[in-house]
Motif scaffolding. Sequence first.
Motif, PDB file in Angstrom:
ATOM      1  N   LEU A 150      63.161 -16.647  26.754  1.00  0.00           N
ATOM      2  CA  LEU A 150      62.226 -16.976  25.907  1.00  0.00           C
ATOM      3  C   LEU A 150      62.321 -18.065  25.478  1.00  0.00           C
ATOM      4  O   LEU A 150      63.765 -18.553  25.179  1.00  0.00           O
ATOM      5  N   GLY A 151      61.124 -18.641  25.820  1.00  0.00           N
ATOM      6  CA  GLY A 151      61.380 -20.202  25.243  1.00  0.00           C
ATOM      7  C   GLY A 151      59.735 -20.781  24.630  1.00  0.00           C
ATOM      8  O   GLY A 151      59.122 -19.739  24.040  1.00  0.00           O
ATOM      9  N   TYR A 152      59.749 -21.568  23.724  1.00  0.00           N
ATOM     10  CA  TYR A 152      58.374 -22.086  22.297  1.00  0.00           C
ATOM     11  C   TYR A 152      58.534 -23.206  22.727  1.00  0.00           C
ATOM     12  O   TYR A 152      59.568 -24.412  23.148  1.00  0.00           O
ATOM     13  N   SER A 153      57.364 -23.658  22.680  1.00  0.00           N
ATOM     14  CA  SER A 153      56.594 -25.215  23.243  1.00  0.00           C
ATOM     15  C   SER A 153      55.253 -25.136  22.238  1.00  0.00           C
ATOM     16  O   SER A 153      54.715 -24.910  23.145  1.00  0.00           O
ATOM     17  N   PRO A 154      56.301 -25.658  21.441  1.00  0.00           N
ATOM     18  CA  PRO A 154      54.298 -25.961  20.317  1.00  0.00           C
ATOM     19  C   PRO A 154      53.391 -26.689  20.765  1.00  0.00           C
ATOM     20  O   PRO A 154      53.685 -28.216  21.137  1.00  0.00           O
ATOM     21  N   GLU A 155      51.333 -26.181  21.489  1.00  0.00           N
ATOM     22  CA  GLU A 155      51.112 -27.644  21.399  1.00  0.00           C
ATOM     23  C   GLU A 155      50.535 -28.550  20.010  1.00  0.00           C
ATOM     24  O   GLU A 155      50.806 -28.634  19.116  1.00  0.00           O
ATOM     25  N   ARG A 156      50.530 -29.641  20.703  1.00  0.00           N
ATOM     26  CA  ARG A 156      49.401 -30.747  19.877  1.00  0.00           C
ATOM     27  C   ARG A 156      48.568 -30.795  19.679  1.00  0.00           C
ATOM     28  O   ARG A 156      48.252 -32.290  20.297  1.00  0.00           O
ATOM     29  N   VAL A 157      47.631 -30.371  20.818  1.00  0.00           N
ATOM     30  CA  VAL A 157      45.877 -30.381  21.065  1.00  0.00           C
ATOM     31  C   VAL A 157      45.166 -30.933  19.778  1.00  0.00           C
ATOM     32  O   VAL A 157      45.036 -30.429  18.948  1.00  0.00           O
ATOM     33  N   ASN A 158      44.870 -32.256  20.549  1.00  0.00           N
ATOM     34  CA  ASN A 158      43.154 -33.158  18.935  1.00  0.00           C
ATOM     35  C   ASN A 158      42.020 -32.624  19.435  1.00  0.00           C
ATOM     36  O   ASN A 158      41.476 -33.299  20.071  1.00  0.00           O
ATOM     37  N   PRO A 159      41.372 -31.515  19.511  1.00  0.00           N
ATOM     38  CA  PRO A 159      39.832 -31.563  19.941  1.00  0.00           C
ATOM     39  C   PRO A 159      39.513 -32.162  20.059  1.00  0.00           C
ATOM     40  O   PRO A 159      39.097 -33.278  18.564  1.00  0.00           O
ATOM     41  N   GLY A 160      38.626 -33.362  20.756  1.00  0.00           N
ATOM     42  CA  GLY A 160      37.514 -34.333  20.489  1.00  0.00           C
ATOM     43  C   GLY A 160      38.470 -35.047  20.443  1.00  0.00           C
ATOM     44  O   GLY A 160      37.749 -36.663  20.285  1.00  0.00           O
ATOM     45  N   ASP A 161      39.490 -35.423  20.995  1.00  0.00           N
ATOM     46  CA  ASP A 161      40.537 -36.855  20.775  1.00  0.00           C
ATOM     47  C   ASP A 161      40.550 -36.985  22.108  1.00  0.00           C
ATOM     48  O   ASP A 161      42.169 -36.667  23.050  1.00  0.00           O
ATOM     49  N   ALA A 162      40.540 -37.912  22.784  1.00  0.00           N
ATOM     50  CA  ALA A 162      40.712 -37.774  23.955  1.00  0.00           C
ATOM     51  C   ALA A 162      41.929 -39.097  24.246  1.00  0.00           C
ATOM     52  O   ALA A 162      43.069 -39.219  25.635  1.00  0.00           O
ATOM     53  N   GLU A 163      42.694 -39.710  23.385  1.00  0.00           N
ATOM     54  CA  GLU A 163      42.683 -40.584  23.069  1.00  0.00           C
ATOM     55  C   GLU A 163      44.699 -40.143  23.208  1.00  0.00           C
ATOM     56  O   GLU A 163      45.702 -41.015  23.804  1.00  0.00           O
ATOM     57  N   HIS A 164      44.314 -38.748  22.603  1.00  0.00           N
ATOM     58  CA  HIS A 164      46.053 -38.247  21.808  1.00  0.00           C
ATOM     59  C   HIS A 164      45.563 -36.715  22.860  1.00  0.00           C
ATOM     60  O   HIS A 164      45.717 -36.060  22.415  1.00  0.00           O
ATOM     61  N   ALA A 165      45.518 -37.312  24.596  1.00  0.00           N
ATOM     62  CA  ALA A 165      45.195 -36.016  25.380  1.00  0.00           C
ATOM     63  C   ALA A 165      46.760 -35.756  25.446  1.00  0.00           C
ATOM     64  O   ALA A 165      48.216 -36.325  25.215  1.00  0.00           O
ATOM     65  N   LEU A 166      46.884 -34.445  26.324  1.00  0.00           N
ATOM     66  CA  LEU A 166      48.088 -33.463  26.134  1.00  0.00           C
ATOM     67  C   LEU A 166      49.359 -34.384  26.961  1.00  0.00           C
ATOM     68  O   LEU A 166      50.493 -34.875  26.210  1.00  0.00           O
ATOM     69  N   GLU A 167      49.035 -35.516  28.454  1.00  0.00           N
ATOM     70  CA  GLU A 167      50.138 -35.887  28.561  1.00  0.00           C
ATOM     71  C   GLU A 167      50.473 -37.080  27.731  1.00  0.00           C
ATOM     72  O   GLU A 167      51.607 -37.609  28.060  1.00  0.00           O
ATOM     73  N   SER A 168      49.891 -37.735  27.012  1.00  0.00           N
ATOM     74  CA  SER A 168      50.572 -39.061  25.730  1.00  0.00           C
ATOM     75  C   SER A 168      51.101 -38.447  24.687  1.00  0.00           C
ATOM     76  O   SER A 168      51.744 -38.905  23.764  1.00  0.00           O
ATOM     77  N   LEU A 169      51.188 -37.225  24.498  1.00  0.00           N
ATOM     78  CA  LEU A 169      51.771 -37.322  23.205  1.00  0.00           C
ATOM     79  C   LEU A 169      53.155 -36.476  23.296  1.00  0.00           C
ATOM     80  O   LEU A 169      53.249 -35.359  24.711  1.00  0.00           O
ATOM     81  N   ILE A 170      54.599 -36.772  22.744  1.00  0.00           N
ATOM     82  CA  ILE A 170      55.749 -35.723  23.401  1.00  0.00           C
ATOM     83  C   ILE A 170      55.668 -34.948  22.312  1.00  0.00           C
ATOM     84  O   ILE A 170      54.708 -33.807  21.931  1.00  0.00           O
ATOM     85  N   LYS A 171      56.204 -33.478  23.887  1.00  0.00           N
ATOM     86  CA  LYS A 171      56.656 -32.597  23.914  1.00  0.00           C
ATOM     87  C   LYS A 171      57.442 -31.774  23.288  1.00  0.00           C
ATOM     88  O   LYS A 171      58.803 -31.921  24.232  1.00  0.00           O
ATOM     89  N   VAL A 172      57.086 -31.129  21.996  1.00  0.00           N
ATOM     90  CA  VAL A 172      59.046 -30.874  21.565  1.00  0.00           C
ATOM     91  C   VAL A 172      59.443 -29.218  22.649  1.00  0.00           C
ATOM     92  O   VAL A 172      57.477 -28.045  22.927  1.00  0.00           O
ATOM     93  N   ILE A 173      60.141 -28.923  22.537  1.00  0.00           N
ATOM     94  CA  ILE A 173      60.374 -28.035  24.040  1.00  0.00           C
ATOM     95  C   ILE A 173      62.320 -27.212  23.199  1.00  0.00           C
ATOM     96  O   ILE A 173      62.446 -27.990  22.883  1.00  0.00           O
ATOM     97  N   SER A 174      62.199 -25.817  23.302  1.00  0.00           N
ATOM     98  CA  SER A 174      62.944 -25.002  22.974  1.00  0.00           C
ATOM     99  C   SER A 174      63.150 -23.416  23.952  1.00  0.00           C
ATOM    100  O   SER A 174      62.237 -23.244  24.456  1.00  0.00           O
TER     101      SER A 174
END
Length: 426
Positions: A150-174
């Motif tokens: 099991l793992g958990y990695s919460p999303e940090r998506v901000n709809p309509g916000d191209a500046e803060h896209a998936l690749e540009s945000l630090i990803k928490v993993i566990s």
Amino acid sequence: MAGQTPGEKIAVLGLGYVGLPLALGLARAGFDTLGFDTDAAHIAALLEGHDRAGEVSEQSLRTTAARFSDDPADLADRSTYILGIPTPITAAKAPDLGPLRAACGMIAPYLAPGDLVILESTVYPGVTEEVCGPLLADESGLRLFDDIRLGYSPERVNPGDAEHALESLIKVISAQDGATLDRVEAIYAPVIKAGVHRASSIKTAEAAKVIENTQRDINIALVNEFSLIFSRLGLDTLEVLEVAGTKWNFLPFRPGLVGGHCIGVDPYYLTYRAEQEGYHPEVILAGRRINDNMGRHVVQELVKRMLERKINPSMARVLVMGFTFKENCTDIRNTRVADILTELRDYSVTVDLHDPWADAEAIRQEYGFDMTATPETGTYDAIIVAVAHHQFVEMGAKEIRALGRPGAVLFDIKGIFDKTEADLRL
């Protein structure tokens, strides 16, 4: 990197704002990626190069190496399952884990020893290991934490916000243990250019995610309460906030409607878990009550101003501009603009709704409201600009006022116009 499996075969379940960009990112990183969704029409649209949410370009869909399917049998050969499943609340404002449980039940028959399951959904601390894990084990016949990882990695998506896209945000993993965490990192690190943050435990990561949006909810509730007070004092809230903002550590929050799938929902996951432990949250729930009642406040203020101008609400026609939960996106989940429309109808007001971003059929099915494709010039007794879509900003206050009759009330909820241009602002 330690733990990397070159032959990792990944399934991303749920191809919405979270899952679709992730599936494309994993495919770009070289992973054998299957994007899965139970909505056959959505899959058909993706295969034609169309993302109905408008977050992913046609070119990205047509050139991706990711495959898309709505057939559960295609899940059979995967080694990692990433669940980007919605976690809504019930009418009683309790967590609704039904969609997440259903997804776990769907993949369980296809699990094999050594397979990894990663949740991206927002949940309260304990859901991954105490709800999903046992369900996966029971349905698959495999041993939890041994055969199933099991793992958990919460999303940090901000709809309509191209500046803060998936690749540009630090990803928490566990993950359940160090070796599994290495494997989770090997999956996300090639995708997330901003880097990953390794949490010490799954519950810590779950808790961190749920408070990210809870903190924002409370801060917005505070300025919404300022607005409730200042409206009684005859003060312009945005001007007061601007003046206060000259202090170096004053936080730049603004009043508004708090909708969407995250901010208006996540606090109830935390309060639910707290109450299971015998603690009744006070500040969090107070903030929720304030934010949930802002639609009613908007209508009350509008009706008062209409009456001041001798406009009979029961004979009035009001235009509401915008229905999505935020600007420049198609997402109508948990939009609080619906509260405004419902409240206006309680006053017997005739309401026209216009939103260039929203899907009219989706609004009709989910909320029972009809949309107006083109508002009629010189028709309305009041106009509410509820969402700051760029189309409305570009129209400007003068052009929007032209949609109304002489003396019509303009209520600028989002504060996109100067206080001299609008009759009311939050």
